[in-house]
Design an enzyme around this catalytic site. Structure first.
Site, PDB file in Angstrom:
ATOM      1  N   LYS A 215     -17.639   1.092 -33.112  1.00 33.26           N
ATOM      2  CA  LYS A 215     -16.757   0.140 -33.826  1.00 33.26           C
ATOM      3  C   LYS A 215     -17.593  -0.845 -34.655  1.00 33.26           C
ATOM      4  O   LYS A 215     -17.279  -1.123 -35.816  1.00 33.26           O
ATOM      5  CB  LYS A 215     -15.901  -0.614 -32.800  1.00 33.26           C
ATOM      6  CG  LYS A 215     -15.129  -1.773 -33.345  1.00 33.26           C
ATOM      7  CD  LYS A 215     -14.012  -1.350 -34.270  1.00 33.26           C
ATOM      8  CE  LYS A 215     -13.442  -2.540 -35.017  1.00 33.26           C
ATOM      9  NZ  LYS A 215     -12.454  -2.185 -36.010  1.00 33.26           N
ATOM     10  N   CYS A 269     -13.170  -9.330 -39.250  1.00 29.38           N
ATOM     11  CA  CYS A 269     -13.830  -8.137 -38.704  1.00 29.38           C
ATOM     12  C   CYS A 269     -15.178  -7.900 -39.373  1.00 29.38           C
ATOM     13  O   CYS A 269     -16.223  -8.080 -38.764  1.00 29.38           O
ATOM     14  CB  CYS A 269     -12.932  -6.921 -38.867  1.00 29.38           C
ATOM     15  SG  CYS A 269     -11.489  -6.972 -37.799  1.00 29.38           S
TER      16      CYS A 269
HETATM   17  N1  LIG Z   1      -6.697  -7.907 -36.385  1.00 29.44           N
HETATM   18  C1  LIG Z   1      -7.343  -6.829 -36.759  1.00 29.44           C
HETATM   19  O1  LIG Z   1      -7.166  -6.342 -37.860  1.00 29.44           O
HETATM   20  C2  LIG Z   1      -8.298  -6.136 -35.809  1.00 29.44           C
HETATM   21  C3  LIG Z   1      -8.690  -4.820 -36.096  1.00 29.44           C
HETATM   22  C4  LIG Z   1      -9.536  -4.168 -35.203  1.00 29.44           C
HETATM   23  C5  LIG Z   1     -10.016  -4.844 -34.086  1.00 29.44           C
HETATM   24  N2  LIG Z   1      -9.642  -6.148 -33.848  1.00 29.44           N
HETATM   25  C6  LIG Z   1     -10.164  -6.800 -32.644  1.00 29.44           C
HETATM   26  O2  LIG Z   1      -9.139  -6.893 -31.666  1.00 29.44           O
HETATM   27  C7  LIG Z   1      -9.301  -8.079 -30.894  1.00 29.44           C
HETATM   28  C8  LIG Z   1      -8.034  -8.900 -30.945  1.00 29.44           C
HETATM   29  O3  LIG Z   1      -7.831  -9.284 -32.285  1.00 29.44           O
HETATM   30  P1  LIG Z   1      -6.416  -9.819 -32.817  1.00 29.44           P
HETATM   31  O4  LIG Z   1      -6.498  -9.800 -34.289  1.00 29.44           O
HETATM   32  O5  LIG Z   1      -5.314  -9.132 -32.110  1.00 29.44           O
HETATM   33  O6  LIG Z   1      -6.488 -11.332 -32.281  1.00 29.44           O
HETATM   34  P2  LIG Z   1      -5.289 -12.403 -32.298  1.00 29.44           P
HETATM   35  O7  LIG Z   1      -5.949 -13.722 -32.373  1.00 29.44           O
HETATM   36  O8  LIG Z   1      -4.247 -12.017 -33.285  1.00 29.44           O
HETATM   37  O9  LIG Z   1      -4.617 -12.221 -30.846  1.00 29.44           O
HETATM   38  C9  LIG Z   1      -5.286 -12.450 -29.652  1.00 29.44           C
HETATM   39  C10 LIG Z   1      -4.279 -13.016 -28.638  1.00 29.44           C
HETATM   40  O10 LIG Z   1      -4.948 -13.125 -27.377  1.00 29.44           O
HETATM   41  C11 LIG Z   1      -4.434 -14.262 -26.726  1.00 29.44           C
HETATM   42  N3  LIG Z   1      -5.335 -14.634 -25.626  1.00 29.44           N
HETATM   43  C12 LIG Z   1      -6.493 -15.352 -25.670  1.00 29.44           C
HETATM   44  N4  LIG Z   1      -7.010 -15.454 -24.420  1.00 29.44           N
HETATM   45  C13 LIG Z   1      -6.187 -14.760 -23.588  1.00 29.44           C
HETATM   46  C14 LIG Z   1      -6.202 -14.485 -22.194  1.00 29.44           C
HETATM   47  N5  LIG Z   1      -7.181 -14.927 -21.404  1.00 29.44           N
HETATM   48  N6  LIG Z   1      -5.179 -13.772 -21.677  1.00 29.44           N
HETATM   49  C15 LIG Z   1      -4.165 -13.307 -22.449  1.00 29.44           C
HETATM   50  N7  LIG Z   1      -4.125 -13.536 -23.799  1.00 29.44           N
HETATM   51  C16 LIG Z   1      -5.113 -14.256 -24.347  1.00 29.44           C
HETATM   52  C17 LIG Z   1      -4.325 -15.288 -27.842  1.00 29.44           C
HETATM   53  O11 LIG Z   1      -3.448 -16.346 -27.495  1.00 29.44           O
HETATM   54  C18 LIG Z   1      -3.789 -14.413 -28.992  1.00 29.44           C
HETATM   55  O12 LIG Z   1      -2.373 -14.419 -29.044  1.00 29.44           O
HETATM   56  C19 LIG Z   1     -10.542  -8.769 -31.453  1.00 29.44           C
HETATM   57  O13 LIG Z   1     -11.652  -8.383 -30.728  1.00 29.44           O
HETATM   58  C20 LIG Z   1     -10.613  -8.234 -32.870  1.00 29.44           C
HETATM   59  O14 LIG Z   1     -11.937  -8.270 -33.378  1.00 29.44           O
HETATM   60  C21 LIG Z   1      -8.792  -6.787 -34.675  1.00 29.44           C
END
Ligand SMILES: NC(=O)c1ccc[n+]([C@@H]2O[C@H](COP(=O)([O-])OP(=O)(O)OC[C@H]3O[C@@H](n4cnc5c(N)ncnc54)[C@H](O)[C@@H]3O)[C@@H](O)[C@H]2O)c1
Length: 416
Positions: A215, A269
């Site tokens: 990734k 990202c």
């Molecule tokens: N958004 C994208 O396009 C994308 C694409 C690929 C990978 N990712 C990866 O996926 C992961 C999540 O990204 P995202 O965009 O969904 O983030 P986001 O910020 O949209 O959502 C994350 C959620 O996790 C919650 N959270 C934080 N601590 C927590 C806990 N202890 N228990 C339960 N919930 C908790 C937050 O309140 C938030 O709602 C990251 O590592 C990101 O790099 C994101």
């Protein structure tokens, strides 16, 4: 009865994932630490914007298969999809911040049962799935020590990173190929079998470390490619060559595929994940670090170019076209366009008119700085300098005759 799945983190990744499993018949508990998020989802509504996500979440909640909660509940499988940003430490200004992953993982301990599968979906540095196992068993050791041997023996761990693109998430969630990397082959297979429920792409098995690095490599590869194009754009400016024409011509070579330059690299990202590789092998990741530095430097070069141009006008008016981090979306987070506009305003380079058709208000970082959010036509008609920062559809379609007599700085090669 315990759920099939417990998904921790209901953001851009966790919410569509939890919802799609629910619409395919799995009993899903979604967990988030933000009460407003939990309440919104339990009403069948969404707190983030993504095409068709509202329909999916409504269907998942109304089917009775998706429920949100503030705390993890017993389930056969746990999926962790919480943020993995970077933070400054004493030795590294861009060190991975795994505090969200650690706290989400530890929160599973009270409900963990023998034979559970724990999947990390968050983009993570190499070794995080192993760290996750250690945090979880450490928490069990502290709170339910008698049960540790049975859990250690049977709980499985895997990393299944996500590749979906904002704006096309629901389509890509289903159709993209995936990687399933286990701490054991059995874990990788079990995770693959789970995603098979909705994933029509191929699912490749590997170990967790390779999946983590895969990734990061995907995003670092994009970053290095963009850095090459950005560096070319600076060299071409100096040598009085049109970089867009240059790249178009070079790409006629059958084995050359140069990406497009821009005002920098934004989003959470590509601009973040390569630093996880640099942190793991600082003395080896020279190209990857340099690419990050080249891309982070590009906004400053754009500001310098605008300042040089503004020097020709008495009271320059600058129309800045676009604030989002890429075309046709409303996401302004970590956007180089916002940085550039902020710098121009801060350095009082001129009167700054910002055009962003996808938002109704300026982001907080631009408030009170004298930046005026202005419709496209008005901004261009008043401007001495038109600075293109984002290739939104509205800008591509703009009548170029209206640019006559204006200085145009086009960081996206829109109007060539
Ligand atoms: N958004 C994208 O396009 C994308 C694409 C690929 C990978 N990712 C990866 O996926 C992961 C999540 O990204 P995202 O965009 O969904 O983030 P986001 O910020 O949209 O959502 C994350 C959620 O996790 C919650 N959270 C934080 N601590 C927590 C806990 N202890 N228990 C339960 N919930 C908790 C937050 O309140 C938030 O709602 C990251 O590592 C990101 O790099 C994101």
């Amino acid at each position: 009865m315990s759920a099939d799945l417990c998904v921790l983190g209901l953001g851009y990744i966790g919410l569509p994932t939890a919802s799609i499993f629910a619409t395919r018949g799995k009993k899903v508990v979604g967990v988030d630490v933000v009460p407003r998020v939990v309440e919104t989802i339990n009403q069948g509504k969404i707190h983030i914007q993504e095409p068709e996500l509202d329909v999916l979440v409504r269907a998942a909640v109304h089917s009775g298969n998706l429920r949100a909660s503030l705390k993890p509940e017993a389930a056969a499988t746990f999926i962790v999809a919480v943020p993995t940003p970077f933070k400054a430490t004493e030795t590294n200004p861009k060190a991975p911040d795994l505090t969200y992953v650690e706290s989400a993982t530890r929160s599973i301990a009270p409900v963990l049962a023998p034979g559970n599968l724990v999947i990390l979906e968050s983009t993570s540095p190499v070794g995080t799935t192993e760290a996750m196992r250690d945090w979880l068993f450490d928490e069990v050791q502290k709170t339910r020590p008698d049960e540790l041997p049975a859990l250690r023996e049977s709980v499985l761990f895997a990393h299944c990173p996500e590749r979906i693109l904002p704006g096309q998430m629901l389509k890509e969630l289903v159709s993209n190929d995936r990687i399933s990397g286990g701490l054991t082959p059995e874990a990788a297979e079990k995770a693959r079998d789970l995603y098979r429920l909705f994933c029509t792409g191929e699912i490749f098995l590997t170990n967790a470390r390779t999946a983590e690095m895969c990734k990061l490599t995907e995003n670092a590869s994009r970053d290095v490619g963009i850095a090459f194009a950005n560096e070319l754009s600076l060299i071409c400016d100096r040598l009085d060559i049109d970089v867009w024409e240059l790249i178009r011509l070079a790409n006629r070579h059958p084995r050359v595929k140069i990406l497009q330059p821009g005002p920098g690299v934004g989003g959470h990202c590509i601009a973040v994940d390569p630093w996880f590789i640099v942190d793991s092998a600082p003395e080896l990741a020279r190209l990857i670090r340099t690419a990050r530095e080249v891309n982070d430097d590009k906004p400053h070069r754009v500001v310098d170019r605008v300042k040089a141009c503004a020097g020709r006008f008495k009271q320059p008016v600058i129309a800045c076209l676009g604030l989002a981090f890429k075309a046709d979306i409303d996401d302004l987070r970590e956007s180089p366009a916002v940085d550039i506009v902020a710098h121009l305003a801060q350095q009082k380079v001129g009167r700054i008119l910002a055009v962003e058709p996808h938002v109704r208000a300026l982001p907080k970082s631009l408030e009170g700085k004298g930046v005026e959010l202005t419709p496209l036509d008005t901004a261009v008609s008043q401007a001495d300098i038109v600075l293109v920062l984002v290739n939104h559809r509205e800008f591509v379609q703009f009548n170029r005759r209206k640019l006559e007599g204006k200085a145009v700085i086009d960081t996206r090669g829109l109007w060539r």
